[in-house]
Write a protein that holds these residues in place. Structure first.
Motif, PDB file in Angstrom:
ATOM      1  N   UNK A  78      35.231 131.588 104.449  1.00 42.75           N
ATOM      2  CA  UNK A  78      35.765 131.986 103.146  1.00 42.75           C
ATOM      3  C   UNK A  78      37.275 132.288 103.249  1.00 42.75           C
ATOM      4  N   UNK A  79      37.698 132.781 104.394  1.00 43.04           N
ATOM      5  CA  UNK A  79      39.114 133.072 104.679  1.00 43.04           C
ATOM      6  C   UNK A  79      39.769 133.912 103.585  1.00 43.04           C
ATOM      7  N   UNK A  80      39.032 134.909 103.092  1.00 38.48           N
ATOM      8  CA  UNK A  80      39.595 135.856 102.136  1.00 38.48           C
ATOM      9  C   UNK A  80      39.732 135.349 100.711  1.00 38.48           C
ATOM     10  N   UNK A  81      39.464 134.081 100.476  1.00 37.91           N
ATOM     11  CA  UNK A  81      39.609 133.539  99.116  1.00 37.91           C
ATOM     12  C   UNK A  81      38.630 132.376  98.930  1.00 37.91           C
ATOM     13  N   UNK A  82      37.477 132.714  98.367  1.00 35.03           N
ATOM     14  CA  UNK A  82      36.412 131.713  98.268  1.00 35.03           C
ATOM     15  C   UNK A  82      36.801 130.529  97.383  1.00 35.03           C
ATOM     16  N   UNK A  83      37.495 130.843  96.287  1.00 41.75           N
ATOM     17  CA  UNK A  83      37.876 129.783  95.353  1.00 41.75           C
ATOM     18  C   UNK A  83      38.760 128.734  96.043  1.00 41.75           C
ATOM     19  N   UNK A  84      39.735 129.237  96.759  1.00 45.33           N
ATOM     20  CA  UNK A  84      40.661 128.335  97.474  1.00 45.33           C
ATOM     21  C   UNK A  84      39.950 127.585  98.589  1.00 45.33           C
ATOM     22  N   UNK A  85      39.026 128.265  99.258  1.00 49.68           N
ATOM     23  CA  UNK A  85      38.294 127.612 100.355  1.00 49.68           C
ATOM     24  C   UNK A  85      37.434 126.478  99.808  1.00 49.68           C
TER      25      UNK A  85
ATOM     26  N   UNK B 284      25.256 119.496 101.823  1.00 45.57           N
ATOM     27  CA  UNK B 284      25.644 120.863 102.161  1.00 45.57           C
ATOM     28  C   UNK B 284      24.441 121.799 102.052  1.00 45.57           C
ATOM     29  N   UNK B 285      24.431 122.736 102.960  1.00 50.08           N
ATOM     30  CA  UNK B 285      23.293 123.655 103.069  1.00 50.08           C
ATOM     31  C   UNK B 285      23.750 125.080 102.751  1.00 50.08           C
ATOM     32  N   UNK B 286      22.972 125.790 101.958  1.00 46.53           N
ATOM     33  CA  UNK B 286      23.271 127.206 101.696  1.00 46.53           C
ATOM     34  C   UNK B 286      23.187 127.992 103.011  1.00 46.53           C
ATOM     35  N   UNK B 287      24.147 128.892 103.228  1.00 42.68           N
ATOM     36  CA  UNK B 287      24.110 129.651 104.480  1.00 42.68           C
ATOM     37  C   UNK B 287      23.772 131.114 104.205  1.00 42.68           C
ATOM     38  N   UNK B 288      23.634 131.879 105.279  1.00 44.02           N
ATOM     39  CA  UNK B 288      23.118 133.247 105.148  1.00 44.02           C
ATOM     40  C   UNK B 288      24.218 134.294 104.953  1.00 44.02           C
ATOM     41  N   UNK B 289      25.492 133.882 104.920  1.00 45.08           N
ATOM     42  CA  UNK B 289      26.565 134.861 104.767  1.00 45.08           C
ATOM     43  C   UNK B 289      27.500 134.530 103.597  1.00 45.08           C
ATOM     44  N   UNK B 290      28.001 133.290 103.583  1.00 45.57           N
ATOM     45  CA  UNK B 290      29.138 133.007 102.703  1.00 45.57           C
ATOM     46  C   UNK B 290      28.810 132.242 101.421  1.00 45.57           C
ATOM     47  N   UNK B 291      28.108 131.129 101.549  1.00 42.54           N
ATOM     48  CA  UNK B 291      27.894 130.265 100.384  1.00 42.54           C
ATOM     49  C   UNK B 291      26.409 130.183 100.057  1.00 42.54           C
ATOM     50  N   UNK B 292      26.030 130.811  98.951  1.00 45.44           N
ATOM     51  CA  UNK B 292      24.620 130.785  98.560  1.00 45.44           C
ATOM     52  C   UNK B 292      24.311 129.511  97.779  1.00 45.44           C
ATOM     53  N   UNK B 293      23.059 129.401  97.333  1.00 46.16           N
ATOM     54  CA  UNK B 293      22.621 128.180  96.648  1.00 46.16           C
ATOM     55  C   UNK B 293      23.489 127.887  95.421  1.00 46.16           C
ATOM     56  N   UNK B 294      23.758 128.895  94.604  1.00 49.28           N
ATOM     57  CA  UNK B 294      24.536 128.644  93.382  1.00 49.28           C
ATOM     58  C   UNK B 294      25.926 128.116  93.698  1.00 49.28           C
ATOM     59  N   UNK B 295      26.532 128.679  94.730  1.00 45.98           N
ATOM     60  CA  UNK B 295      27.881 128.220  95.114  1.00 45.98           C
ATOM     61  C   UNK B 295      27.837 126.796  95.671  1.00 45.98           C
ATOM     62  N   UNK B 296      26.808 126.503  96.459  1.00 48.31           N
ATOM     63  CA  UNK B 296      26.657 125.133  96.964  1.00 48.31           C
ATOM     64  C   UNK B 296      26.423 124.154  95.811  1.00 48.31           C
ATOM     65  N   UNK B 297      25.659 124.596  94.822  1.00 51.87           N
ATOM     66  CA  UNK B 297      25.392 123.720  93.672  1.00 51.87           C
ATOM     67  C   UNK B 297      26.671 123.445  92.874  1.00 51.87           C
ATOM     68  N   UNK B 298      27.524 124.459  92.769  1.00 48.06           N
ATOM     69  CA  UNK B 298      28.822 124.250  92.082  1.00 48.06           C
ATOM     70  C   UNK B 298      29.642 123.183  92.803  1.00 48.06           C
ATOM     71  N   UNK B 299      29.659 123.276  94.123  1.00 49.67           N
ATOM     72  CA  UNK B 299      30.412 122.288  94.913  1.00 49.67           C
ATOM     73  C   UNK B 299      29.759 120.914  94.769  1.00 49.67           C
ATOM     74  N   UNK B 300      28.436 120.915  94.819  1.00 46.97           N
ATOM     75  CA  UNK B 300      27.685 119.665  94.690  1.00 46.97           C
ATOM     76  C   UNK B 300      28.007 118.949  93.376  1.00 46.97           C
ATOM     77  N   UNK B 301      28.185 119.712  92.318  1.00 43.00           N
ATOM     78  CA  UNK B 301      28.528 119.117  91.019  1.00 43.00           C
ATOM     79  C   UNK B 301      29.893 118.452  91.070  1.00 43.00           C
ATOM     80  N   UNK B 302      30.803 119.073  91.796  1.00 37.73           N
ATOM     81  CA  UNK B 302      32.167 118.525  91.877  1.00 37.73           C
ATOM     82  C   UNK B 302      32.233 117.256  92.704  1.00 37.73           C
ATOM     83  N   UNK B 303      31.436 117.160  93.758  1.00 37.89           N
ATOM     84  CA  UNK B 303      31.597 116.016  94.668  1.00 37.89           C
ATOM     85  C   UNK B 303      30.349 115.134  94.767  1.00 37.89           C
TER      86      UNK B 303
END
Ligand SMILES: [Mn+2]
Length: 172
Positions: A16-23, A44-63
């Motif tokens: 995440x490097x302090x800024x999830x949006x930018x990452x 992409x796989x949801x992980x146990x710390x940084x990117x949950x399913x909803x965040x992965x799905x947002x990325x999935x929609x973009x790419x």
């Protein structure tokens, strides 16, 4: 290896490097710089710390790449029920292009920390998971330390599941 695009390489989104949006933005940019042959392999796989399913799905929609649902990670880094997450992730797979959705399954090692994968499959937990997933069809990758031993137990158990019986029937 002459494999089609349903053979996937699963990755995590990363730090995440302090800024999830930018990452996320950087992830998307880097993805677009890859060759098409590689882009079609990645999930992409949801992980146990940084990117949950909803965040992965947002990325999935973009790419436009599928999200591989990791059940255990979802239980730790939660964004809704298993059933709901499974449904959303399954929809991100295009059957023709990506093949049948794949998921990672494991459970917690009761003797370890809360992020520790189990040494051996917990059939009670597996049963509950299968019960929550009845309307979906998917391939399961077991992320369990004793590998084949648990895989055989899981298959023996899942033989009672109609989806597995239908699969075997389709082979002959
Ligand atoms: Mn996993």
């Amino acid at each position: 290896m002459e494999l089609d695009t349903s053979s996937k390489i699963q990755i995590h989104v990363g730090g995440v490097y302090g800024d999830k949006k930018k990452s996320i933005q950087r992830f998307v940019e880097r993805f677009h710089n890859l060759e098409n042959s590689l882009r079609r392999r990645l999930v992409i796989e949801n992980d146990d710390i940084s990117y949950n399913v909803n965040e992965c799905l947002q990325i999935s929609k973009q790419i436009q790449i599928p999200v591989l649902f990791d059940v255990f990670h979802h239980q730790i880094n939660n964004s809704g029920s298993i059933k709901e997450a499974l449904e959303l992730c399954a929809k991100s797979w295009d059957l023709e292009r990506d093949g049948i959705p794949m998921i990672d399954y494991s459970s917690r090692n009761p003797a370890g920390s809360r992020r520790n994968h189990a040494d051996s499959i917990d059939l009670e937990d597996f049963k509950c998971f299968l019960a929550q997933s009845l309307q979906f069809d998917f391939d399961i990758m077991l992320e369990i330390k004793d590998k084949e031993k648990s895989a055989i137990n899981a298959i023996n158990f899942a033989m009672r599941d109609l989806r597995v019986q239908e699969f075997f029937e389709s082979l002959c």
